[in-house]
Structure formats: C-alpha cells, structure tokens
Design a protein around this motif. Sequence first.
Motif, short mmCIF file in Angstrom:
data_model
loop_
_atom_site.label_atom_id
_atom_site.label_comp_id
_atom_site.label_asym_id
_atom_site.label_seq_id
_atom_site.Cartn_x
_atom_site.Cartn_y
_atom_site.Cartn_z
N ASP A 52 -23.86 96.04 111.99
CA ASP A 52 -24.84 96.06 110.77
C ASP A 52 -23.76 97.01 109.72
O ASP A 52 -23.75 96.63 108.73
CB ASP A 52 -25.91 97.07 111.08
CG ASP A 52 -26.97 96.26 111.82
OD1 ASP A 52 -26.94 95.08 111.68
OD2 ASP A 52 -27.62 97.04 112.16
N GLU A 53 -22.78 97.67 110.10
CA GLU A 53 -21.90 98.51 109.34
C GLU A 53 -20.90 97.54 108.57
O GLU A 53 -20.62 97.65 107.22
CB GLU A 53 -20.92 99.69 110.07
CG GLU A 53 -21.69 100.70 110.73
CD GLU A 53 -22.02 100.24 112.13
OE1 GLU A 53 -22.20 99.08 112.45
OE2 GLU A 53 -22.55 101.34 112.85
N PHE A 54 -20.65 96.41 109.21
CA PHE A 54 -19.66 95.62 108.49
C PHE A 54 -20.46 94.63 107.43
O PHE A 54 -20.02 94.52 106.45
CB PHE A 54 -19.42 94.28 109.54
CG PHE A 54 -18.34 94.84 110.59
CD1 PHE A 54 -17.77 96.17 110.53
CD2 PHE A 54 -18.35 93.94 111.89
CE1 PHE A 54 -16.90 96.59 111.61
CE2 PHE A 54 -17.30 94.74 112.74
CZ PHE A 54 -16.97 95.79 112.83
N PHE A 55 -21.71 94.25 107.37
CA PHE A 55 -22.64 93.49 106.58
C PHE A 55 -22.69 94.50 105.35
O PHE A 55 -22.82 94.15 104.20
CB PHE A 55 -23.97 93.07 107.38
CG PHE A 55 -23.76 92.01 108.30
CD1 PHE A 55 -23.37 90.82 107.91
CD2 PHE A 55 -23.99 92.41 109.69
CE1 PHE A 55 -23.11 89.81 109.01
CE2 PHE A 55 -23.65 91.27 110.48
CZ PHE A 55 -23.23 90.13 110.20
N ARG A 56 -23.31 95.73 105.78
CA ARG A 56 -23.45 96.65 104.52
C ARG A 56 -22.01 97.06 103.75
O ARG A 56 -22.38 97.08 102.76
CB ARG A 56 -23.69 98.33 105.36
CG ARG A 56 -25.23 98.20 105.40
CD ARG A 56 -25.73 99.82 105.91
NE ARG A 56 -25.05 100.44 106.59
CZ ARG A 56 -25.19 100.45 107.97
NH1 ARG A 56 -26.09 99.88 108.51
NH2 ARG A 56 -24.38 101.02 109.00
N PHE A 57 -20.87 97.36 104.46
CA PHE A 57 -19.64 97.22 103.82
C PHE A 57 -19.33 96.01 102.81
O PHE A 57 -19.06 96.08 101.58
CB PHE A 57 -18.44 97.54 104.77
CG PHE A 57 -17.18 97.61 104.09
CD1 PHE A 57 -16.87 98.92 103.16
CD2 PHE A 57 -16.36 96.75 104.30
CE1 PHE A 57 -15.77 99.12 102.58
CE2 PHE A 57 -14.85 96.93 103.48
CZ PHE A 57 -14.69 98.02 102.58
N GLY A 152 -15.14 105.97 103.56
CA GLY A 152 -16.43 105.86 104.03
C GLY A 152 -16.83 104.88 105.39
O GLY A 152 -17.18 105.13 106.39
N PHE A 153 -16.15 103.76 105.04
CA PHE A 153 -16.37 102.60 105.86
C PHE A 153 -15.36 103.09 107.16
O PHE A 153 -15.71 102.93 108.26
CB PHE A 153 -15.93 101.33 105.32
CG PHE A 153 -15.81 100.13 106.32
CD1 PHE A 153 -17.06 99.73 107.05
CD2 PHE A 153 -14.65 99.68 106.80
CE1 PHE A 153 -17.09 98.86 107.81
CE2 PHE A 153 -14.70 98.54 107.64
CZ PHE A 153 -15.82 97.86 108.06
N SER A 154 -14.28 103.74 106.80
CA SER A 154 -13.27 103.80 107.93
C SER A 154 -13.89 105.01 108.66
O SER A 154 -13.52 104.96 110.07
CB SER A 154 -11.85 104.49 107.34
OG SER A 154 -11.05 104.91 108.23
N THR A 155 -14.49 106.00 108.13
CA THR A 155 -15.24 107.00 109.09
C THR A 155 -16.31 106.31 110.11
O THR A 155 -16.26 106.93 110.95
CB THR A 155 -15.91 108.08 108.14
OG1 THR A 155 -14.93 108.55 107.31
CG2 THR A 155 -16.40 109.13 108.94
N GLU A 156 -17.12 105.35 109.42
CA GLU A 156 -17.94 104.83 110.38
C GLU A 156 -17.37 103.94 111.53
O GLU A 156 -17.83 103.92 112.51
CB GLU A 156 -18.95 103.71 109.63
CG GLU A 156 -19.82 104.41 108.62
CD GLU A 156 -20.81 103.26 107.93
OE1 GLU A 156 -21.62 102.85 108.72
OE2 GLU A 156 -20.36 103.16 106.80
N MET A 157 -16.37 103.39 111.21
CA MET A 157 -15.57 102.63 112.09
C MET A 157 -14.88 103.58 113.25
O MET A 157 -15.08 103.01 114.43
CB MET A 157 -14.30 101.79 111.43
CG MET A 157 -14.61 100.44 111.03
SD MET A 157 -13.29 99.61 110.34
CE MET A 157 -11.78 100.22 111.20
N HIS A 158 -14.64 104.57 112.69
CA HIS A 158 -13.91 105.33 113.80
C HIS A 158 -14.96 106.06 114.82
O HIS A 158 -14.84 106.16 115.92
CB HIS A 158 -13.24 106.72 113.14
CG HIS A 158 -11.75 106.51 112.75
ND1 HIS A 158 -11.43 105.45 111.86
CD2 HIS A 158 -10.70 106.89 113.17
CE1 HIS A 158 -10.25 105.21 111.61
NE2 HIS A 158 -9.72 106.30 112.13
N GLY A 159 -16.21 106.01 114.34
CA GLY A 159 -17.41 106.41 115.12
C GLY A 159 -17.73 105.62 116.41
O GLY A 159 -17.75 105.81 117.37
#
Length: 166
Positions: A52-57, A152-159
């Motif tokens: 979902d993070e990818f679609f939001r980004f 912000g996206f990078s932070t989500e990815m690292h998670g």
Amino acid sequence: MRSSKEERPEQVRLGEEIMQFLVERETSLADTLEALTTVMLHVLSARYGKRDEFFRFFEQVSKFLAPTERDLAVVGWIPLPGAAKRPPRTVTMVERPEGILRLATEVGELITKCGPKSLEDGLNALTGTMLTAIEAACGRERADEFDLLLRGFSTEMHGFAGGRVQ
C-alpha cells in the motif's frame, strides 16, 4: 578532480545518463516524475511485493506538481546563482498512461544497460534525477518540498525493509 566518467560515483553516472535521455526526448516534468517513480516502484515491488505504501507514494508524486508546472520541459541543468536563467518552456505530455509506461520501460532498459552496481545506486540515481529535474524547472524550494516527500517514503520503506534497502 576526476579524470573519467567511470571514476564518478555510480549514482551520479547513472543519473546523468537518465537525465540526458529525458532531455533528448523533451520529456515534460510530470511525465518524468511519473515514469521514474514507476521504475522505482516496479523494482521495489519485485523485491518486497506490492505494498500500500507504494500506491500511496505514487499518488503523492502524481499530485505534487502544480498545473503550471506539469508541462514544463526537463532541462537537465540548474542555473548557477547570478547566471542568466533560461525561461522554462512547455512540451506536450505523452499519451497517458500508456506513454508513461513506455517511457518507464525505456528508462528501465537504460538503467539495465548501464548496469548499476547495487539497488541503492539505481534508486539514488532515480531520486537524484527527479530532484534535479524539479530544481531545474521549478526552483530549489520546490525541489526541497519534493525531497521531504522522498524522505517520508524512505522512512516508510526502512520500516518494512528491516532498516536497509540494498
């Protein structure tokens, strides 16, 4: 001072190849951002699955540019302070979404041909090219805003990637 192209950092060399390709194609800024984001998310989806993070980004990137910025041409250079600034020109956007997918495929093939040494180098080249294109067309302030979106996206990815993307 470096004496050859091969001695430059990998992401810089690859980013310059991508930028040259986009400038030669007279690609609009909106098409550039969406195509490079498509390439980046395709690679990440292959590694981490669809998220979902990818679609939001992708939605955030698609909505980032103001209507007056969408059709600006990717010019590939950032004017130095005090230098004469070239007025931005507009270009016709490609047929969407098929044109975006075609452009993303061509950029992906270029990246494959250039053979980045790591996933991180490839991703850094893509994001660096996006930031350079925005700064050249819209100015440093807009590039800084986009950089915050990327962080912000990078932070989500690292998670979800366990703290590293390689």
